[in-house]
Write a protein that holds these residues in place. Structure first.
Motif, PDB file in Angstrom:
ATOM      1  N   PRO A 102       0.981  -1.035  -0.162  1.00 48.44           N
ATOM      2  CA  PRO A 102       0.116   0.153   0.137  1.00 48.44           C
ATOM      3  C   PRO A 102       0.678   0.750  -0.272  1.00 48.44           C
ATOM      4  CG  PRO A 102       0.281  -0.984   2.022  1.00 48.44           C
ATOM      5  CD  PRO A 102       0.219  -2.198   0.820  1.00 48.44           C
ATOM      6  N   GLY A 103       0.120   2.117  -0.758  1.00 49.09           N
ATOM      7  CA  GLY A 103       0.859   3.283  -0.661  1.00 49.09           C
ATOM      8  C   GLY A 103       2.683   3.606  -2.247  1.00 49.09           C
TER       9      GLY A 103
ATOM     10  N   LEU B 249      -5.361  -7.984  -7.865  1.00 49.30           N
ATOM     11  CA  LEU B 249      -4.497  -7.304  -7.180  1.00 49.30           C
ATOM     12  C   LEU B 249      -4.624  -7.310  -5.602  1.00 49.30           C
ATOM     13  CD1 LEU B 249      -2.538  -4.531  -8.064  1.00 49.30           C
ATOM     14  CD2 LEU B 249      -4.466  -3.628  -7.431  1.00 49.30           C
ATOM     15  N   HIS B 250      -3.739  -7.662  -4.935  1.00 45.49           N
ATOM     16  CA  HIS B 250      -3.846  -7.921  -3.631  1.00 45.49           C
ATOM     17  C   HIS B 250      -2.988  -7.316  -3.275  1.00 45.49           C
ATOM     18  CE1 HIS B 250      -3.381 -10.961   0.250  1.00 45.49           C
ATOM     19  NE2 HIS B 250      -2.463 -10.718   0.439  1.00 45.49           N
ATOM     20  N   TYR B 251      -3.563  -6.438  -2.094  1.00 39.59           N
ATOM     21  CA  TYR B 251      -2.612  -5.394  -1.348  1.00 39.59           C
ATOM     22  C   TYR B 251      -1.811  -6.526  -0.406  1.00 39.59           C
ATOM     23  CZ  TYR B 251      -4.191  -1.126  -2.508  1.00 39.59           C
ATOM     24  OH  TYR B 251      -4.580   0.455  -3.652  1.00 39.59           O
TER      25      TYR B 251
ATOM     26  N   LYS C 104     -11.309 -11.059   0.706  1.00 41.53           N
ATOM     27  CA  LYS C 104     -11.180 -11.383  -1.302  1.00 41.53           C
ATOM     28  C   LYS C 104     -12.107 -10.793  -1.632  1.00 41.53           C
ATOM     29  CE  LYS C 104     -10.349 -16.181  -1.088  1.00 41.53           C
ATOM     30  NZ  LYS C 104     -10.742 -18.141  -1.279  1.00 41.53           N
ATOM     31  N   ALA C 105     -11.876 -10.790  -2.908  1.00 44.59           N
ATOM     32  CA  ALA C 105     -12.161  -9.409  -4.179  1.00 44.59           C
ATOM     33  C   ALA C 105     -13.615  -9.881  -3.888  1.00 44.59           C
ATOM     34  CB  ALA C 105     -11.793  -9.305  -5.153  1.00 44.59           C
ATOM     35  N   THR C 106     -14.803  -9.105  -4.351  1.00 45.05           N
ATOM     36  CA  THR C 106     -16.353 -10.083  -4.614  1.00 45.05           C
ATOM     37  C   THR C 106     -17.312  -8.704  -5.392  1.00 45.05           C
ATOM     38  OG1 THR C 106     -17.322  -9.107  -2.003  1.00 45.05           O
ATOM     39  CG2 THR C 106     -16.195 -11.162  -2.388  1.00 45.05           C
ATOM     40  N   GLY C 107     -18.307  -8.961  -5.170  1.00 42.31           N
ATOM     41  CA  GLY C 107     -19.116  -8.574  -6.094  1.00 42.31           C
ATOM     42  C   GLY C 107     -19.004  -8.474  -7.709  1.00 42.31           C
ATOM     43  N   SER C 108     -19.883  -7.499  -8.483  1.00 43.71           N
ATOM     44  CA  SER C 108     -19.588  -7.410  -9.844  1.00 43.71           C
ATOM     45  C   SER C 108     -18.304  -6.377 -10.190  1.00 43.71           C
ATOM     46  CB  SER C 108     -20.721  -6.208 -10.477  1.00 43.71           C
ATOM     47  OG  SER C 108     -21.799  -6.794 -10.068  1.00 43.71           O
ATOM     48  N   LEU C 109     -17.409  -6.944 -11.314  1.00 43.74           N
ATOM     49  CA  LEU C 109     -16.702  -6.483 -12.278  1.00 43.74           C
ATOM     50  C   LEU C 109     -16.289  -4.999 -12.002  1.00 43.74           C
ATOM     51  CD1 LEU C 109     -16.122  -9.174 -14.449  1.00 43.74           C
ATOM     52  CD2 LEU C 109     -14.138  -9.051 -12.408  1.00 43.74           C
ATOM     53  N   PRO C 110     -15.769  -4.184 -12.620  1.00 44.74           N
ATOM     54  CA  PRO C 110     -15.442  -3.087 -13.336  1.00 44.74           C
ATOM     55  C   PRO C 110     -16.180  -2.751 -14.637  1.00 44.74           C
ATOM     56  CG  PRO C 110     -13.390  -3.753 -12.644  1.00 44.74           C
ATOM     57  CD  PRO C 110     -14.079  -5.083 -11.824  1.00 44.74           C
ATOM     58  N   ASP C 111     -16.684  -1.477 -14.941  1.00 38.40           N
ATOM     59  CA  ASP C 111     -17.613  -2.101 -16.199  1.00 38.40           C
ATOM     60  C   ASP C 111     -16.539  -1.495 -17.259  1.00 38.40           C
ATOM     61  OD1 ASP C 111     -20.600  -1.750 -14.313  1.00 38.40           O
ATOM     62  OD2 ASP C 111     -20.536   0.109 -14.152  1.00 38.40           O
TER      63      ASP C 111
ATOM     64  N   GLN D 284      -5.638   2.626  -2.495  1.00 40.98           N
ATOM     65  CA  GLN D 284      -6.924   2.592  -1.977  1.00 40.98           C
ATOM     66  C   GLN D 284      -7.195   1.783  -0.799  1.00 40.98           C
ATOM     67  OE1 GLN D 284      -9.715   3.131  -3.363  1.00 40.98           O
ATOM     68  NE2 GLN D 284      -8.022   3.960  -4.620  1.00 40.98           N
ATOM     69  N   ASN D 285      -7.847   1.620   0.332  1.00 40.83           N
ATOM     70  CA  ASN D 285      -8.233   1.234   1.792  1.00 40.83           C
ATOM     71  C   ASN D 285      -7.676   0.063   2.064  1.00 40.83           C
ATOM     72  OD1 ASN D 285     -10.266   0.328   1.291  1.00 40.83           O
ATOM     73  ND2 ASN D 285     -11.553   2.042   2.337  1.00 40.83           N
ATOM     74  N   ALA D 286      -7.903  -0.939   0.907  1.00 43.43           N
ATOM     75  CA  ALA D 286      -7.476  -2.554   0.944  1.00 43.43           C
ATOM     76  C   ALA D 286      -9.013  -3.449   2.040  1.00 43.43           C
ATOM     77  CB  ALA D 286      -6.625  -2.961   1.678  1.00 43.43           C
ATOM     78  N   SER D 287      -9.626  -2.814   1.776  1.00 43.10           N
ATOM     79  CA  SER D 287     -11.097  -3.108   2.376  1.00 43.10           C
ATOM     80  C   SER D 287     -11.218  -4.721   2.057  1.00 43.10           C
ATOM     81  CB  SER D 287     -11.913  -2.602   2.334  1.00 43.10           C
ATOM     82  OG  SER D 287     -12.657  -2.624   0.825  1.00 43.10           O
ATOM     83  N   THR D 288     -10.564  -4.774   0.837  1.00 39.87           N
ATOM     84  CA  THR D 288     -10.401  -6.403   0.243  1.00 39.87           C
ATOM     85  C   THR D 288      -9.596  -6.092  -1.243  1.00 39.87           C
ATOM     86  OG1 THR D 288     -12.228  -5.249  -1.617  1.00 39.87           O
ATOM     87  CG2 THR D 288     -13.350  -6.202   0.486  1.00 39.87           C
ATOM     88  N   ASP D 289      -9.172  -7.333  -2.099  1.00 43.19           N
ATOM     89  CA  ASP D 289      -8.591  -7.449  -3.209  1.00 43.19           C
ATOM     90  C   ASP D 289      -9.178  -6.601  -4.084  1.00 43.19           C
ATOM     91  OD1 ASP D 289      -6.579  -8.906  -1.063  1.00 43.19           O
ATOM     92  OD2 ASP D 289      -7.450 -11.269  -2.110  1.00 43.19           O
ATOM     93  N   TYR D 290      -8.887  -6.218  -5.306  1.00 38.05           N
ATOM     94  CA  TYR D 290      -9.211  -5.754  -6.323  1.00 38.05           C
ATOM     95  C   TYR D 290      -9.334  -6.498  -7.104  1.00 38.05           C
ATOM     96  CZ  TYR D 290      -9.192  -1.602  -2.996  1.00 38.05           C
ATOM     97  OH  TYR D 290      -9.494  -0.720  -1.531  1.00 38.05           O
ATOM     98  N   TYR D 291      -9.940  -6.129  -8.125  1.00 41.96           N
ATOM     99  CA  TYR D 291     -10.000  -7.400  -9.773  1.00 41.96           C
ATOM    100  C   TYR D 291      -8.938  -6.719 -10.629  1.00 41.96           C
ATOM    101  CZ  TYR D 291     -14.241  -8.858  -8.642  1.00 41.96           C
ATOM    102  OH  TYR D 291     -15.822  -9.709  -7.548  1.00 41.96           O
ATOM    103  N   ILE D 292      -8.268  -7.450 -11.416  1.00 43.42           N
ATOM    104  CA  ILE D 292      -7.702  -6.361 -12.694  1.00 43.42           C
ATOM    105  C   ILE D 292      -8.375  -7.095 -13.781  1.00 43.42           C
ATOM    106  CG2 ILE D 292      -5.668  -6.856 -13.982  1.00 43.42           C
ATOM    107  CD1 ILE D 292      -4.798  -7.149 -11.517  1.00 43.42           C
ATOM    108  N   VAL D 293      -9.206  -7.223 -14.583  1.00 42.40           N
ATOM    109  CA  VAL D 293     -10.272  -7.317 -15.693  1.00 42.40           C
ATOM    110  C   VAL D 293      -9.249  -6.571 -17.480  1.00 42.40           C
ATOM    111  CG1 VAL D 293     -11.947  -7.077 -16.814  1.00 42.40           C
ATOM    112  CG2 VAL D 293     -11.898  -7.009 -14.098  1.00 42.40           C
ATOM    113  N   ALA D 294      -9.857  -7.225 -18.375  1.00 41.47           N
ATOM    114  CA  ALA D 294      -9.429  -7.666 -19.975  1.00 41.47           C
ATOM    115  C   ALA D 294     -10.535  -8.125 -20.139  1.00 41.47           C
ATOM    116  CB  ALA D 294      -8.261  -8.426 -19.934  1.00 41.47           C
TER     117      ALA D 294
END
Length: 594
Positions: free
Chosen positions: A224-225, A313-315, A321-328, A284-294
């Motif tokens: 982070p940072g 992307l794992h801080y 873990k990353a959850t929910g929808s992918l970034p649009d 980011q605040n690293a509340s979860t991992d983040y998606y990398i999308v192609a």
């Protein structure tokens, strides 16, 4: 006597070790050495076992790292069951097309043989990649990254990143390259890819409906940072991909060897064969991992939903873990200019130094008179003599039996023709070996016209070029009024939108024979390519001579001698041992004198 015997063998070991070390690492002499072994391995990138081409048992292959002007030695060993060539996408091979690794310049490496490429990263920096260039092999892997670093005397136009991350993205089929090749040979379309790989791995299971369980995915660990340089390469077959990292900005910094004006993007379209560097700060605040999308672009995205690569992307302080929808993805269904305008926003940082101390903008390309105009048109594949083929200016290229410069040097007639048309033919399309007869040190304007139905990207080996314009519609002479003559980006692979055109300016100062091709692997395989031949009429010594290990084929096949790989290695070891013993004898004589 015992002392002499112990001293003698110790000296042998020391000298031999020093010689071996010197042979493997020539950092002091600005040389780097790599061994790349291409072989098959059964892997399951999308959960289905299949034959993958690995390099040194890895997929993707290992990174080749050099610094500006270093001499790069790469010993390529072919353990496949068919011929192999390796192209170094973006490395310009100044005056030395003998090392380019395509069929117009090199005879292929047969199975169970090796070939050592030796080339200089002359006046270059940046992000590139290597890949197998024949037999549709890139569809099964065999690719890896190339990083050319700045010399220490050349400052980066940004603060030194905390780390360097390479991400290789590309569409993927669960059929191997031989099955895909057979489908094209039969006149079939390859259909929708089975997915997108990120660094050789399938998607993180962000949904249970589209992603099967048990698929291995890529994870990138970050602190982070910190700010990282993320180099992204689209090494796929034919699909343009939108790249994005959830909740993170992508600060564009470099593309294919040239620093850009730095701009932030939330997502970026990367077309087949293209490479970009982004600076990404882990803020980011690293509340979860983040998606990398192609994800796939310029297709019916509702039907192509599975053609999406997802990594993590794992801080280091991530809380889950990353959850929910992918970034649009971009919402441009009803606005086709979104991606085109993004491409036009990529401009060169004229004040930054690249490979040389002088600024990148010191070459005033916009004030140079054009000597040649080439209009190159692509059309949808068509049947020629009973076979489905792709064309450029109405010609579907047939690969020469003997590489072009070898044919020149040995006066082989009929291997190719210097009659490639500067404008599209009006006659019926044909098969031919037509090559562009280029003007050495000419300044050419090339207009790429895409009358095919798919997004295409075009690449020219041996050069970078200025992307001065692109648009939808018909190119005319008046289109020059919209050319960027001040800070156009210089690169080696450019997209051409379907129903549109792209204009480039290129200084033809690199002697040799250079491949001009679509990077869309299916169209390239079907013949959408040509070569440009450049000869210095005033001094034929400026072009490199054939290397001592040049391979022969076609009309010159009788010249080829093929020692086994193991024998070649043994000869090297014999030479080393002989030189070691010679050194011992000399030193022993000196000791005896005293």
């Amino acid at each position: 006597m015992a002392f002499w015997g112990g001293w003698w063998w110790a000296l042998v070991l020391v000298i031999n070790g020093a010689l071996l070390s010197r042979r493997l690492c020539f950092a002091d002499d600005a040389k780097v050495f790599y061994d790349l072994t291409f072989s098959y391995k059964t892997l399951s990138p999308l959960g289905v076992p299949q034959q993958v081409i690995v390099v040194n048992d890895d997929f993707p292959g290992p990174v080749i790292t050099a610094t500006t002007n270093y001499i790069v030695n790469v010993n390529v060993v072919n353990k496949l069951d068919e011929d192999l060539l390796v192209n170094w996408d973006g490395i310009q091979m100044r005056h030395n097309s003998w090392q380019d690794g395509v069929l117009g310049t090199n005879c292929p490496i047969p199975p169970h043989r090796n070939f050592t490429y030796v080339f200089q990263a002359k006046d270059q920096i940046g992000s590139f990649f290597y890949f197998p260039s024949i037999n549709f092999q890139r569809a099964s892997g065999g690719y890896g990254p190339i990083i050319v670093n700045n010399r220490s005397i050349i400052p980066l136009p940004f603060a030194l990143p905390y780390g360097d991350i390479v991400i290789m993205i590309g569409d993927w089929y669960t059929r191997n390259h031989t099955a895909l090749r057979a489908a094209l040979d039969a006149g079939e379309d390859l259909g929708v890819p089975d997915g997108v790989l990120i660094n050789g791995k399938g998607p993180y299971r962000y949904t249970t409906t589209l992603v099967a369980g048990g698929i291995d995915y890529s994870t990138f660990d970050v602190v982070p940072g910190k700010t990282y340089r993320i180099r992204v390469h689209n090494v796929g077959i034919s699909t343009s991909l939108n790249f994005r990292i959830q909740n993170h900005n992508l600060l564009l910094a470099e593309t294919e060897g040239y620093y850009t004006i730095q701009q932030n993007y939330t997502s970026f379209d990367i077309h087949v064969g293209q490479s970009y560097s982004f600076l990404v700060t882990m803020d980011q605040n690293a509340s979860t991992d983040y998606y990398i999308v192609a994800s796939a672009r310029f297709v019916n995205e509702s039907l192509w939903q599975r053609v999406t690569g997802v990594a993590i992307l794992h801080y280091s302080n991530s809380q889950g873990k990353a959850t929910g929808s992918l970034p649009d993805p971009p919402d441009d269904l009803y606005y086709k200019y979104w991606s085109l305008n993004q491409a036009k926003s990529v401009r060169q940082n004229g004040s930054a130094s690249g490979a040389r101390p002088n600024p990148q903008g010191s070459f005033h390309y916009g004030s140079i008179n054009v000597t040649d105009l080439y209009i190159l048109q692509s059309l949808p594949p068509t049947v020629i003599k009973g076979k489905l083929r792709s064309t450029l200016n109405g010609i579907s290229f047939v690969k020469p039996d003997t590489p072009i410069r070898l044919a020149d040097l040995h006066d082989i007639k009929g291997d190719y023709k210097l009659d490639f048309p500067k404008q599209p033919l009006t006659a019926r399309p044909r098969l031919d070996r037509s090559v562009i007869n280029g003007t050495f040190k000419g300044f050419a304007e090339v207009v790429l016209i895409n009358n095919d139905t798919v997004m295409q990207s075009f690449h020219i080996d041996g050069f970078s070029f200025y992307v001065v314009g692109m648009d939808y519609g018909v190119w005319t002479n008046d289109s020059r009024n919209q050319y960027n003559k001040w800070d156009a980006i210089s690169r080696c692979t450019v997209q051409v939108f379907p129903g549109g055109w792209t204009a480039i300016l290129i200084y033809l100062d690199n002697e040799g024979v250079w491949n001009i091709r679509t990077e869309n692997l299916d169209r390239w395989y079907l013949g959408q390519e040509t070569y440009i031949r450049l000869i210095n009429p005033e001094d034929n010594t400026t072009e490199f001579s054939p290397p001592g290990n040049v391979r022969y084929c076609g009309a010159l096949a009788y010249l080829q001698k093929d020692p086994a790989i193991s024998l070649a290695a043994s000869i090297v070891q014999i030479h080393l041992l002989f030189f070691t013993l010679l050194m011992v004898v000399v030193l022993g004589a000196i000791f005896n004198l005293y």
